[in-house]
Scaffold this motif. Structure first.
Motif, short mmCIF file in Angstrom:
data_model
loop_
_atom_site.label_atom_id
_atom_site.label_comp_id
_atom_site.label_asym_id
_atom_site.label_seq_id
_atom_site.Cartn_x
_atom_site.Cartn_y
_atom_site.Cartn_z
N ALA A 18 -18.18 -0.16 4.46
CA ALA A 18 -15.99 0.39 4.11
C ALA A 18 -16.58 0.84 2.48
CB ALA A 18 -15.21 -0.79 3.93
N ALA A 19 -16.89 0.00 1.08
CA ALA A 19 -16.23 0.83 0.13
C ALA A 19 -17.59 2.22 0.09
CB ALA A 19 -17.15 -0.55 -1.16
N ASP A 20 -18.43 1.87 0.12
CA ASP A 20 -19.43 3.29 0.48
C ASP A 20 -18.59 4.73 0.82
OD1 ASP A 20 -21.40 1.81 -0.95
OD2 ASP A 20 -22.28 1.76 1.02
N LEU A 21 -17.85 4.51 1.76
CA LEU A 21 -16.94 5.27 3.13
C LEU A 21 -16.08 5.64 2.06
CD1 LEU A 21 -17.13 3.63 6.22
CD2 LEU A 21 -17.95 5.95 5.67
N ARG A 22 -15.21 4.84 1.10
CA ARG A 22 -14.05 4.97 0.13
C ARG A 22 -14.47 6.41 -0.60
NH1 ARG A 22 -10.81 0.68 -2.67
NH2 ARG A 22 -9.62 2.23 -2.54
N ARG A 23 -15.81 6.37 -1.37
CA ARG A 23 -16.17 7.40 -2.07
C ARG A 23 -16.46 9.06 -1.59
NH1 ARG A 23 -18.44 2.21 -4.03
NH2 ARG A 23 -20.06 2.38 -2.93
N SER A 24 -16.64 8.40 -0.42
CA SER A 24 -17.71 9.33 0.71
C SER A 24 -16.43 10.31 1.37
CB SER A 24 -18.86 9.35 1.06
OG SER A 24 -18.27 8.41 2.09
N VAL A 25 -15.33 9.37 1.67
CA VAL A 25 -14.53 10.75 2.64
C VAL A 25 -13.26 10.22 2.18
CG1 VAL A 25 -13.18 9.94 4.97
CG2 VAL A 25 -16.04 9.20 4.65
N HIS A 26 -12.74 11.63 1.26
CA HIS A 26 -11.94 10.94 0.67
C HIS A 26 -10.12 10.86 0.95
CE1 HIS A 26 -10.59 15.10 2.48
NE2 HIS A 26 -9.67 15.27 2.13
N VAL A 27 -9.84 10.56 1.90
CA VAL A 27 -8.77 10.77 2.93
C VAL A 27 -8.91 9.65 3.20
CG1 VAL A 27 -8.60 12.35 3.95
CG2 VAL A 27 -9.81 11.37 5.23
N VAL B 90 -5.32 4.42 10.66
CA VAL B 90 -5.75 3.00 10.59
C VAL B 90 -6.45 2.42 11.18
CG1 VAL B 90 -5.73 0.40 9.07
CG2 VAL B 90 -3.64 1.73 8.99
N MET B 91 -7.93 2.30 10.31
CA MET B 91 -9.29 2.17 11.06
C MET B 91 -9.44 0.94 11.29
SD MET B 91 -10.33 5.59 11.44
CE MET B 91 -12.79 5.05 11.67
N PHE B 92 -9.89 0.49 12.41
CA PHE B 92 -10.04 -0.67 11.99
C PHE B 92 -11.81 -1.69 12.83
CE2 PHE B 92 -5.76 -1.10 13.03
CZ PHE B 92 -5.59 -2.95 13.24
N GLN B 93 -12.14 -2.15 11.82
CA GLN B 93 -13.80 -2.51 12.06
C GLN B 93 -13.24 -4.67 12.50
OE1 GLN B 93 -16.45 0.05 9.99
NE2 GLN B 93 -16.92 -0.13 11.71
N THR C 54 0.94 -1.38 -0.78
CA THR C 54 0.31 0.09 -0.54
C THR C 54 1.09 1.21 -0.12
OG1 THR C 54 0.34 0.07 2.32
CG2 THR C 54 -1.73 -1.08 1.32
N SER C 55 0.30 2.49 -0.04
CA SER C 55 1.48 3.78 -0.05
C SER C 55 1.08 4.28 0.89
CB SER C 55 -0.11 4.21 -1.59
OG SER C 55 -0.86 5.25 -0.82
N LEU C 56 0.54 3.42 2.25
CA LEU C 56 0.50 4.07 3.88
C LEU C 56 2.00 3.57 3.91
CD1 LEU C 56 -2.24 1.40 5.12
CD2 LEU C 56 -3.08 3.65 4.72
N ARG C 57 1.90 5.00 5.07
CA ARG C 57 3.77 5.41 5.58
C ARG C 57 3.59 5.44 7.23
NH1 ARG C 57 4.29 2.33 2.02
NH2 ARG C 57 5.88 2.41 0.49
N PRO C 58 4.69 5.13 7.70
CA PRO C 58 4.49 5.34 9.60
C PRO C 58 4.06 6.71 9.27
CG PRO C 58 6.56 4.35 8.58
CD PRO C 58 5.67 4.65 7.35
N GLY C 59 3.27 6.74 10.58
CA GLY C 59 2.13 7.84 11.07
C GLY C 59 0.81 7.93 10.56
N ASP C 60 0.28 7.32 9.05
CA ASP C 60 -0.83 7.88 8.78
C ASP C 60 -1.72 7.20 10.05
OD1 ASP C 60 0.05 9.36 6.41
OD2 ASP C 60 0.03 7.05 4.99
N ARG D 113 -6.11 7.01 6.78
CA ARG D 113 -5.79 6.75 5.25
C ARG D 113 -6.64 5.49 5.19
NH1 ARG D 113 -0.69 7.41 2.75
NH2 ARG D 113 -1.99 6.21 0.62
N GLY D 114 -6.55 4.44 6.50
CA GLY D 114 -6.56 2.85 5.83
C GLY D 114 -7.41 2.79 6.86
#
Length: 561
Positions: free
Chosen positions: A146-155, A83-86, A75-81, A129-130
């Motif tokens: 989560a797929a819906d949220l990717r479209r509505s939450v730009h980050v 990540v939401m856990f569900q 992924t493009s995630l880097r230290p400091g990013d 971001r994650g």
């Protein structure tokens, strides 16, 4: 109060940092490095048990290192990013959580039960971001949400799916592990530098409101919190600790999972609060420690006849927390099941109180205990002020110490109201301090905050009320707690309707709130309609009168005609 350069997380004052390090409480070590050290020390011992499998320390360490390397490689995630856990109570949750910690990513510890409204709000607040979701979590389409949220939450641009297939544009947990086993990915992970005084985890504080309260937990203090709690429970490499509640709660991470693994013990994940599987796990694994058991779970165990025929003699620590238990419950656990229960108080913001085994019997029955660290500072303040009240007098619990936050994340308004001028956190809990045998013990006697404690889940009344008044037929709404013998409190919604409105039901109100994106566990379980709300002498809705009203009605219903 000092603010970091990103303006996001209030830092500890330099003088206190130096004091905690001189005392050896903070060790300039990251949580990830501490876990790696424990894995080397206890490599061949059992680290993790679920209903479906078991893993040694070496195996768990390899999985978490693979996840850490893989998530950075894939992924493009880097230290400091962030990540939401569900994720639910599964082995994959442990692997992903520790993997993110080792990769320098910051878990945002939400729950699978949280709805689209809560997740989108928190993603924007934390710039997450994650997003990690569990495909087979019971009765929820988390992948679709989560797929819906990717479209509505730009980050929120990176979706990872556990225990099921990933949709287009997302990644599967298994592919992350596979990528992380490559030598080049492991090599890049070894070059990652994580600051011991930086953010480790973002924990939720009891619920979300219009301004979310997120507790920023730092590596050094979160690690110390885990270690000092392990000492309080007397955890060793022979301990077997069972945790049946949501793993991504603060109670799951810092009061159960991390302390066990730092001490070399075996961490047993219960699949939920159902008594049958819990009793089976206790007997099968010879569980020795069950921390932070809500009274509701303890009551269910007592009422389950199978408990009388299950081997519970291995349990040496059974700790009640989450809400205030009755003395009768504690005495029944002892007399009927041979379990000597202890009490505790804990919060996402830090401070733990605990009744140790040598506490006087009156303290064990009637208080949540005493401080677990010699550097914990506790005051009982006049409500709304900063003056301390005498021992034996009711006041607000305020605390400061080496694992209590110094401010909420990106919440200056909350911080102004929640901390004293010298940095003590106002918990909102009403307590009385009792001095017994020269030691301070604290009895919880209520709350200042407008929060309903439903089986250890905190529901902020304001959040639900704000949604209820959006209903076209609701003029005003007030949420109050109604007493419940199992959960402690349940939720009652008082409504004032517009003219000619249809009579609402629990079902119709629940459907509306779910459509607004509210989590299911926050739905009212009773609805009462009034022509007008009672008012206090300053013109506000008198929730005291509403609580008295529902208590009277419940009592009358229990007596019958």
């Amino acid at each position: 109060m000092t603010i970091d350069t990103a303006g996001a997380s209030p830092l500890f004052p330099e003088g206190r940092v130096k004091r905690y390090r001189r005392a050896g409480l903070w060790t300039e070590e990251t949580l990830g490095d501490a876990l790696r050290s424990a894995a080397r020390k206890y490599a061949g011992q059992t680290a993790l048990v679920t209903v479906n499998g078991r893993w040694s320390y070496a195996e768990l360490d390899d999985l978490t290192e693979s996840f850490a390397a893989g998530i950075l490689a894939q992924t493009s995630l880097r230290p400091g990013d962030r990540v939401m856990f569900q994720l639910g109570n599964e082995a994959e949750t442990v692997v992903a959580y520790y993997g993110c910690i080792k990769a320098g990513l910051i878990p945002v510890c939400t729950l699978p039960q949280h709805g689209e409204r809560e997740i989108s709000h928190l993603a924007r607040h934390t710039d997450a971001r994650g997003h990690l979701v569990q495909a087979d979590f019971r009765n929820r389409n988390l992948v679709g949400m989560a797929a819906d949220l990717r479209r509505s939450v730009h980050v929120l641009d990176t979706l990872i799916v556990t225990r099921g297939p990933a949709p287009a544009g997302a990644l599967a947990y298994t592919s992350i592990l596979e990528a992380g086993r490559r030598e080049d990915a492991r090599s890049r992970l070894a070059d990652i530098s994580v600051d011991a005084d930086g953010l480790a985890v973002l924990q939720l504080s009891g619920g979300t409101t219009g301004l979310p309260k997120v507790a920023p937990r730092l590596h050094e203090e979160y690690l110390y919190n885990s270690r000092v709690w392990a000492q309080a429970l007397e955890l060793t490499d022979e301990s077997v600790l069972l945790h049946p509640l949501p793993l991504m709660h603060n109670a799951g991470t810092v009061a159960a999972m991390q302390p066990t693994h730092l001490a070399g013990g075996t961490f047993v994940i219960g699949p939920g609060a159902e008594t049958g599987p819990l009793l089976e796990l206790i007997a099968r694994e010879r569980v020795t420690v069950v921390p932070v058991v809500p009274p509701a779970v303890a009551i269910r165990i007592l009422e389950d006849e199978r408990a009388r025929h299950t081997g519970l003699s291995s349990i040496r620590r059974f700790v009640l927390g989450g809400q205030r238990p009755s003395e009768d419950l504690i005495e029944r656990l002892d007399s009927e099941l041979g379990i000597r229960a202890l009490q505790m108080f804990g919060m996402a913001e830090g401070m733990f109180l605990y009744t140790p085994p040598d506490a006087p019997e009156s303290a064990r029955l009637a208080t949540v205990g005493t401080r677990i660290s010699p550097d914990d500072e506790i005051r009982v303040l006049e409500v709304g002020g900063e003056q301390e009240v005498p021992d034996g007098t009711l006041g607000e619990l305020a605390c400061r110490g080496p694992y209590t936050i110094n401010g909420y994340y990106r919440a200056p308004q909350h911080n102004a109201a929640s901390f004293t001028s010298d940095g003590f956190y106002r918990t909102g809990d009403l307590v009385t301090r009792h001095v017994l045998d020269g030691r301070d013990y604290y009895a919880i006697d209520g709350r200042i905050k407008d929060v309903i404690n439903r089986g250890a889940e905190k529901i902020h009344a304001e959040e639900v009320e704000d949604l209820l008044v959006r209903h076209p037929e609701v003029s005003n709404a007030a949420l109050v707690a109604m007493p419940d013998p199992i959960l402690g409190e349940r939720i009652c919604a008082y409504l004032v309707l517009v003219d000619n409105a249809a009579q609402p039901t629990v079902e119709s109100v629940g459907r509306f709130l779910l459509e607004q994106g509210l989590a299911k566990f926050k739905l009212p379980e009773r609805v009462e309609v009034l022509e007008a709300f009672p008012l206090s002498n300053v013109g506000k809705v008198s929730k005291k009168d509403l609580r008295a009203d529902i208590e009277r009605k419940i009592e009358e219903e229990s007596v019958g005609p």
